[in-house]
Design an enzyme around this catalytic site. Structure first.
Site, PDB file in Angstrom:
ATOM      1  N   CYS A 122       0.839  -1.199   0.000  1.00  0.00           N
ATOM      2  CA  CYS A 122       0.000   0.000   0.000  1.00  0.00           C
ATOM      3  C   CYS A 122       0.877   1.252   0.000  1.00  0.00           C
ATOM      4  O   CYS A 122       1.193   1.818   1.042  1.00  0.00           O
ATOM      5  CB  CYS A 122      -0.927  -0.014   1.219  1.00  0.00           C
ATOM      6  SG  CYS A 122      -2.157   1.311   1.216  1.00  0.00           S
ATOM      7  N   TYR A 374     -28.469   4.347   9.260  1.00  0.00           N
ATOM      8  CA  TYR A 374     -29.328   5.476   8.892  1.00  0.00           C
ATOM      9  C   TYR A 374     -30.718   4.964   8.504  1.00  0.00           C
ATOM     10  O   TYR A 374     -31.534   5.709   7.986  1.00  0.00           O
ATOM     11  CB  TYR A 374     -28.698   6.245   7.727  1.00  0.00           C
ATOM     12  CG  TYR A 374     -27.286   6.707   8.026  1.00  0.00           C
ATOM     13  CD1 TYR A 374     -27.054   7.881   8.742  1.00  0.00           C
ATOM     14  CD2 TYR A 374     -26.184   5.956   7.621  1.00  0.00           C
ATOM     15  CE1 TYR A 374     -25.764   8.296   9.032  1.00  0.00           C
ATOM     16  CE2 TYR A 374     -24.890   6.370   7.909  1.00  0.00           C
ATOM     17  CZ  TYR A 374     -24.689   7.540   8.618  1.00  0.00           C
ATOM     18  OH  TYR A 374     -23.403   7.949   8.919  1.00  0.00           O
TER      19      TYR A 374
END
Length: 479
Positions: A122, A374
């Site tokens: 990475c 949500y």
């Protein structure tokens, strides 16, 4: 609100000189971030991150905090800005890990981050922490590779490798080897080692998030700000290749995706039916079925070519994830039973005892990642997504051989279709192999912010899985 994007103090670190490159352009830290990128027709198109000038006051305040902490507002933070409740916990935890109280010097912490991120090639995280390493007074010679660092840090290579790819192999002897070195100056105290283990697990899992969301290079990183198309050799290893027609798993895992409507029906049915009465034996069989099926989920065999700038930090670069179900000996490496060692009952208290307050920080982050909702799914509102979220978490732990006795693993196959399992497995176990097509081909009816939420759960579930094995090894050593 403070307009911090237009009044930045520039700091420079000449990493090209440190790495022996001919290009002596300085790297700029804390530079203004562009919220748009040029399109081919000269127009600008928005990035899929929250802009620095977010109108949401809570998000804007967190961005200010992040900038003041790090002298920059990076893409990871801007992407997590979709979920400020989580971002607040993440920033607080990472600030504590990198700059708070702890046994390890600050420059050691950033070098361990570099070593951890390098396991998955990475470059995004490697570059960030190379810069921070120098700013914290680190020796530039160390950035030439692990052969230039003290033996004490090199001794982490084996644990770093196992923790990143096959944490179930970690045992008492690995901890003992580091804590009881023949040379006292190379010894790791238990508190130092626990901090190092947590840092490595944190950055391994953060690699998954970086790749899973296709996070682009920062403006001051190589290839991070250019108006011309990049050639294949210049392409950033962490970036999605939108022109890549290859899927992570080709046609092997391809099947029609379960739409939101059908998924909602299945979740509703599970709620209506309530908790099924099953024997422990039946639960084990269902876990083993999911575990064995995960072996059939193929991953892309094409690994991106690692760059020399990252390989210098890696020991045994070919070592990678192997399916837990394929382990050599079931007797020697049994399934990890959460009833025997869990985060709630064991890991939390042990980490807090050896690394003050970190258990509380991690508990908050785990809790928000798993419970945040949500009550939406795509365009549908008032949806209870609890079963779906728990199936994702449980499946990731299953990939690492961790079984929760109170969970019905039959729900994994009901709620996670094969394509999503393939994405989860690749992002968790082989994140460097992800492509843009993998991201686009799963959860197609989900909003981008919902996909980010799923990726946050993947990050935290992987983090906790690694941590459980690491802390269990420490506990075995101490007892």
């Amino acid at each position: 609100m403070l307009d911090f994007t237009n009044s930045l103090e520039l700091k420079t670190v000449d990493l090209d000189k440190i790495n022996g490159n001919n290009n002596t352009n300085s790297v700029i830290l804390g530079c203004q971030m562009c919220d748009t990128v040029p399109a081919k027709d000269g127009q600008t198109v928005p990035k899929k991150i929250i802009p620095a000038s977010s109108k949401d006051t809570e998000t804007q305040a967190l961005f200010v905090d992040a900038f003041l902490q790090n002298n920059r507002l990076d893409h990871v933070v801007q992407l997590m800005g979709y979920h400020p409740q989580y971002l607040e916990c993440f920033l607080r935890t990472q600030q504590y890990l990198m700059k708070g109280d702890g046994a390890l010097p600050f420059h050691y912490r950033h070098y361990i981050a570099i070593m951890a991120a390098s396991r998955h090639m990475c470059t995004y995280l490697v570059h960030l922490h190379e810069q921070e390493f120098i700013l914290q007074g680190g020796d530039p010679e160390w950035l030439k590779g692990t052969s230039h660092v003290p033996k004490k840090l090199r001794d982490l290579n084996e644990l770093n490798k196992l923790l990143a790819h096959r944490p179930w192999l970690i045992c008492k002897s690995h901890i003992q080897k580091l804590a009881r070195s023949t040379n006292s100056k190379d010894n790791w105290s238990i508190s130092e080692l626990v901090q190092a283990l947590i840092l490595m697990a944190h950055f391994h899992s953060l690699c998954s998030f970086v790749y899973g969301c296709g996070i682009k290079s920062e403006i001051d990183h190589n290839g991070g700000f250019t108006y011309r198309p990049q050639s294949p050799v210049e392409k950033n290893a962490n970036d999605f290749d939108s022109s890549d027609s290859s899927s992570t798993n080709g046609d092997i895992n391809s099947e029609p995706e379960v739409g939101i409507e059908l998924l909602m029906e299945r979740m509703k049915k599970l709620v209506e039916e309530g908790e099924e009465e099953t024997t422990q034996e039946e639960r084990v069989k269902r876990f083993e079925k999911v575990e064995s099926q995960s072996v059939e989920i193929a991953a892309n065999t094409v690994r991106p070519s690692p760059k020399a700038e990252v390989l210098k930090y890696v020991d045994d670069a070919e070592y990678c994830y192997q399916d837990f179900a394929k382990r050599n000996s079931v007797e020697d490496i049994p399934t990890f039973r959460a009833t025997d060692y869990s985060w709630e009952d064991h890991g939390f208290s042990l980490s807090n005892r050896l690394y003050m307050d970190i258990g509380n920080q991690l508990e908050d982050k785990f809790s928000v990642a798993t419970n945040m909702t949500y009550y939406t799914m795509g365009e549908v509102r008032d949806v209870d997504t609890t079963a779906f979220r728990r199936a994702i978490w449980s499946y990731i732990h299953c990939l690492y051989g961790i079984m929760h006795d109170d969970y019905n693993y039959g729900q994994v196959n009901q709620l996670l279709e094969r394509n999503l399992k393939a994405y989860i497995k690749t992002m968790t176990c082989y994140p460097e192999r992800l492509t843009r097509k993998d991201y686009d081909n799963v959860m197609r009816e989900f909003k981008h912010s919902e996909k980010v939420h799923v990726n946050l759960m993947l990050l935290e579930a992987r983090f906790q899985a690694e941590l459980l094995y690491a802390l269990r090894g420490v506990m075995q050593f101490m007892t």
